[in-house]
Design a protein around this motif. Structure first.
Motif, PDB file in Angstrom:
ATOM      1  N   LEU A 404      13.715   3.964  29.140  1.00 26.30           N
ATOM      2  CA  LEU A 404      13.549   3.214  27.891  1.00 26.30           C
ATOM      3  C   LEU A 404      13.126   1.764  27.859  1.00 26.30           C
ATOM      4  CD1 LEU A 404      13.306   3.829  24.898  1.00 26.30           C
ATOM      5  CD2 LEU A 404      15.841   3.023  24.686  1.00 26.30           C
ATOM      6  N   ASP A 434      27.996  -4.815  24.262  1.00 29.31           N
ATOM      7  CA  ASP A 434      27.989  -3.521  23.429  1.00 29.31           C
ATOM      8  C   ASP A 434      27.302  -3.543  22.057  1.00 29.31           C
ATOM      9  OD1 ASP A 434      29.324  -0.469  23.699  1.00 29.31           O
ATOM     10  OD2 ASP A 434      29.147  -1.435  21.577  1.00 29.31           O
ATOM     11  N   ASP A 436      26.799  -3.633  18.291  1.00 31.74           N
ATOM     12  CA  ASP A 436      27.730  -3.531  17.391  1.00 31.74           C
ATOM     13  C   ASP A 436      27.231  -2.302  16.253  1.00 31.74           C
ATOM     14  OD1 ASP A 436      29.594  -5.169  18.202  1.00 31.74           O
ATOM     15  OD2 ASP A 436      28.902  -6.951  16.861  1.00 31.74           O
ATOM     16  N   LEU A 437      28.237  -1.403  15.983  1.00 31.35           N
ATOM     17  CA  LEU A 437      27.571  -0.268  15.010  1.00 31.35           C
ATOM     18  C   LEU A 437      26.516   0.355  15.117  1.00 31.35           C
ATOM     19  CD1 LEU A 437      29.375  -2.409  11.899  1.00 31.35           C
ATOM     20  CD2 LEU A 437      30.413  -0.393  13.349  1.00 31.35           C
ATOM     21  N   ASN A 442      21.030   4.334  14.142  1.00 27.79           N
ATOM     22  CA  ASN A 442      20.568   5.540  14.240  1.00 27.79           C
ATOM     23  C   ASN A 442      20.665   6.232  12.988  1.00 27.79           C
ATOM     24  OD1 ASN A 442      19.462   5.439  17.087  1.00 27.79           O
ATOM     25  ND2 ASN A 442      21.318   5.780  17.769  1.00 27.79           N
ATOM     26  N   ASP A 451      15.817   3.122  19.381  1.00 30.31           N
ATOM     27  CA  ASP A 451      15.232   2.863  20.479  1.00 30.31           C
ATOM     28  C   ASP A 451      14.442   1.582  20.393  1.00 30.31           C
ATOM     29  OD1 ASP A 451      16.082   5.246  21.561  1.00 30.31           O
ATOM     30  OD2 ASP A 451      14.159   6.236  21.560  1.00 30.31           O
ATOM     31  N   GLY A 476      23.676   4.208  27.322  1.00 27.84           N
ATOM     32  CA  GLY A 476      23.743   4.097  25.713  1.00 27.84           C
ATOM     33  C   GLY A 476      23.233   2.860  25.122  1.00 27.84           C
ATOM     34  N   GLU A 477      24.289   2.214  24.314  1.00 24.41           N
ATOM     35  CA  GLU A 477      24.089   0.964  23.740  1.00 24.41           C
ATOM     36  C   GLU A 477      24.703  -0.133  24.467  1.00 24.41           C
ATOM     37  OE1 GLU A 477      26.937   2.492  23.144  1.00 24.41           O
ATOM     38  OE2 GLU A 477      27.344   0.994  21.384  1.00 24.41           O
ATOM     39  N   LYS A 550      35.893  -6.650  19.903  1.00 23.40           N
ATOM     40  CA  LYS A 550      35.428  -5.758  18.654  1.00 23.40           C
ATOM     41  C   LYS A 550      36.447  -5.679  17.797  1.00 23.40           C
ATOM     42  CE  LYS A 550      31.837  -3.099  20.414  1.00 23.40           C
ATOM     43  NZ  LYS A 550      30.628  -2.941  19.713  1.00 23.40           N
ATOM     44  N   ARG A 554      34.032  -7.736  15.712  1.00 18.55           N
ATOM     45  CA  ARG A 554      32.588  -7.675  16.268  1.00 18.55           C
ATOM     46  C   ARG A 554      31.906  -9.006  16.191  1.00 18.55           C
ATOM     47  NH1 ARG A 554      33.680  -2.771  13.900  1.00 18.55           N
ATOM     48  NH2 ARG A 554      33.388  -0.817  15.491  1.00 18.55           N
TER      49      ARG A 554
END
Ligand SMILES: Nc1nc2c(ncn2[C@@H]2O[C@H](COP(=O)(O)OP(=O)(O)OP(=O)(O)O)[C@@H](O)[C@H]2O)c(=O)[nH]1
Length: 611
Positions: A404, A434, A436-437, A442, A451, A476-477, A550, A554
């Protein structure tokens, strides 16, 4: 054989006829060799060896690998009992060649190495040329392009020094392929051009060799933008009359043709061409290239799922192939070869200067029959390499890249982490990032927009982490950024800069989307004993810091920078705060905002505080 097909009378005549027939009519060669071997006890060792070599070679030519290997092993056995001399070197190389062609590459490497040693010890300089060339082919097949290049260059230098150019065409051809394999097409062109010239003008090799060299040169020319010449070569190549159609050559032609169609915008046409290939008879390497072209074209047609399926198939094939290579054995033999190569390199430099003149003198008398045989033996080995070239690098990239974002993937990052964990000076910062939220993005805007946000964040990380930073998508993120040669202050500054950059809204198809990220960092490796898995401890510490960020609301960062070796710092216990709290003395995490809920971390009793 006489015109009536009757076998020649003497053993030596039959052996000679066998070696004449081994490539052109291998079945007949096998029959001739068999008739010699049937003579049994009356045979001399050399006669027996010649017959075994001839039969083995012909079997390998017909891809009857088991039979071929059996002959090669018998020959190897026999050769050991022979007197020293050129014949022993030649027959050892012969056995190596049979093993090489019938798939026992490690056995072949062993024999070539023996033969090189033997030739060197006996001052048989000329014999070293084909051996170096064979070693080059073998090293290329083991994906060691730099090593192979050295072999070919040594062979060329030796040719110049000795004025022995029998093997020039195959060596230049293979060197050319090797250079294209390293994406050095411009450097490859003169070698391939010369090889083709020699093949055509001196009758060295046959139609198969001419076709192989034409295709290789056309490929290199195409890559360097000389498309008109490439086209002309291909047209001439198509007219070459092959005794039997060779699927590998067909494939090469088709792949180049498909490349041209795709370049001209006819992607569907290119795909149709490639789809028409019957993959059954192709080698693994050829199948990869074929599959990879399919995947590229499917990708360009927007058929991503199909492309992914194809890439998956490639990975499976590649793994099978690599397992077969027996790399461990190779490494041991390689160490053995390295010393020799260094000595040869010195020789090469000494010799290169005074040979050009001699070279021209002897050229004429070398355009003879011996060269024909020599060309045939080696060129075939080289032909296979055309696919291997970019393929291996592309596959490597594919398996180490996140599809991606184009960043390094987890696998590539893990390799980096392991390497960095072994550095005695822990001066790398490991930043774990990472978004946030992200789930909300999504949920609110859909996965496509999610994406797009991931891709944008990846670009920002790459753009702003600094020139020497190593950025990867961890999953992932989550991203990991490594900053080599870093100190605590620079790590803090980087964390803050990246936090700011990631807090900017991302333009997407559905308008600007507000994002943000939390970051945790730690140094890598932590002070303590070197261990490749020590990166786990740094990652866990960075993860703990991320957790604090976090918890602090965050869009924040926190980090640890441990500067003093702490006795008994158990990596497996570093992860969770509960463990840390029990066994470590206070280390205040650095953070971008007050961490009210922060868990205090304590170092083992009596250890100096990293303050
Ligand atoms: N669009 C998209 N979403 C992904 C991808 N990989 C993971 N995700 C999503 O990322 C989300 C991560 O959510 P969580 O782990 O709950 O974390 P979060 O929502 O970011 O919340 P915090 O980390 O607590 O700030 C999940 O919904 C995954 O489905 C991807 O490649 N594309």
């Amino acid at each position: 054989a006489g015109p009536d097909g009757a076998l020649p009378l003497t053993v030596d005549e039959r052996n000679a006829a066998c070696s004449q027939a081994e490539d052109a009519d291998p079945e007949r060669a096998i029959a001739l060799a068999q008739s010699v071997l049937d003579e049994g006890a009356v045979l001399g060792a050399m006669q027996r060896a010649d017959a075994l070599g001839c039969r083995g070679w012909a079997q390998a030519w017909l891809a009857r690998k088991d039979e071929a290997r059996r002959d090669a092993y018998a020959l190897r056995e026999l050769v050991q009992g022979l007197e020293r001399g050129a014949e022993r070197v030649r027959l050892t190389r012969r056995a190596g060649g049979i093993l090489h062609r019938s798939g026992d590459r490690v056995g072949a490497l062993d024999l070539y190495a023996r033969a090189v040693g033997d030739a060197e010890a006996q001052g048989l300089e000329s014999e070293r040329i084909p051996l170096l060339a064979n070693l080059g082919v073998l090293h290329s097949e083991f994906e060691e392009h730099a090593r192979a290049q050295v072999n070919y260059e040594q062979a060329l230098a030796l040719m110049e020094r000795l004025g022995d150019f029998r093997y020039e065409a195959p060596v230049r051809y293979n060197l050319g392929l090797n250079l294209t394999g390293q994406d050095r097409d411009a450097d490859a062109v003169p070698h391939l051009r010369r090889a083709l010239e020699l093949i055509r003008d001196t009758g060295m090799g046959g139609p198969m060799q001419e076709l192989g060299a034409s295709i290789a040169l056309a490929g290199a020319l195409q890559q360097t933008g000389q498309t008109v010449e490439a086209q002309a070569l291909l047209e001439r190549a198509r007219a070459i009359d092959m005794p039997a159609p060779d699927p590998s050559m067909e494939l090469q032609l088709r792949l180049i043709e498909a490349g041209q169609r795709a370049d001209a915008g006819d992607v569907a046409g290119a795909l149709a061409l490639i789809d028409a290939v019957e993959p059954g008879p192709l080698t693994e390497i050829q199948q990869w290239d074929w599959l990879k072209r399919r995947a590229d074209l499917l990708e360009r047609l927007g058929r991503h799922a199909d492309a992914n399926r194809v890439l998956h198939a490639i990975n499976t094939l590649r793994e099978t192939y690599l397992r077969h290579q027996n790399h461990e054995r190779l490494a041991a033999l390689d160490a053995h070869m390295r010393d020799r190569e260094q000595r040869l390199e010195v020789e090469r430099l000494q010799a290169a200067a005074d040979t050009q003149a001699r070279r021209l003198e002897v050229r004429d008398r070398l355009q003879g029959a011996t060269a024909v045989v020599a060309g045939l033996l080696l060129l075939f080995g080289g032909a296979v390499l055309l696919w291997q070239r970019r393929m291996n690098r592309r596959l490597f990239l594919a398996s180490h890249t996140d599809a991606l974002t184009g960043l390094s993937n987890r696998r590539a990052m893990t390799q980096r982490l392991r390497a960095l964990a072994l550095q005695p000076q822990g001066d790398t910062a490991l930043l774990l990032i990472d978004l946030d939220l992200f789930k909300r993005i999504n949920d609110e805007y859909g996965h496509d927009v999610g994406d797009q946000v991931l891709v944008a964040c990846a670009r920002r990380l790459q753009g702003d982490a600094g020139a020497d930073a190593i950025v990867s998508r961890w999953g992932g993120e989550e991203f990991i950024v490594l900053l080599p040669h870093c100190d605590a202050q620079r790590a803090r500054a980087a964390a803050d800069r990246l936090r700011t950059v990631l807090a900017q809204p991302v333009p997407t198809d559905k308008g600007p989307v507000q994002t943000g990220a939390s970051l945790g960092y730690a140094n890598l490796p932590l002070p303590g004993p070197c261990h490749p898995d020590a990166w786990h401890a740094s990652l866990q510490l960075a993860d703990s810091a991320l957790y604090l960020a976090k918890r602090a609301g965050r869009d924040a960062w926190a980090g640890y920078w441990i500067e003093h070796a702490i006795a008994d710092w158990p990596a497996e216990r570093l992860g969770r705060e509960a463990h840390l709290a029990r066994s470590l003395r206070v280390i205040e995490p650095q953070s971008s905002r007050p961490l009210r809920e922060a868990v205090t971390l304590v170092a083992p009793h009596g250890a100096p505080s990293p303050g």
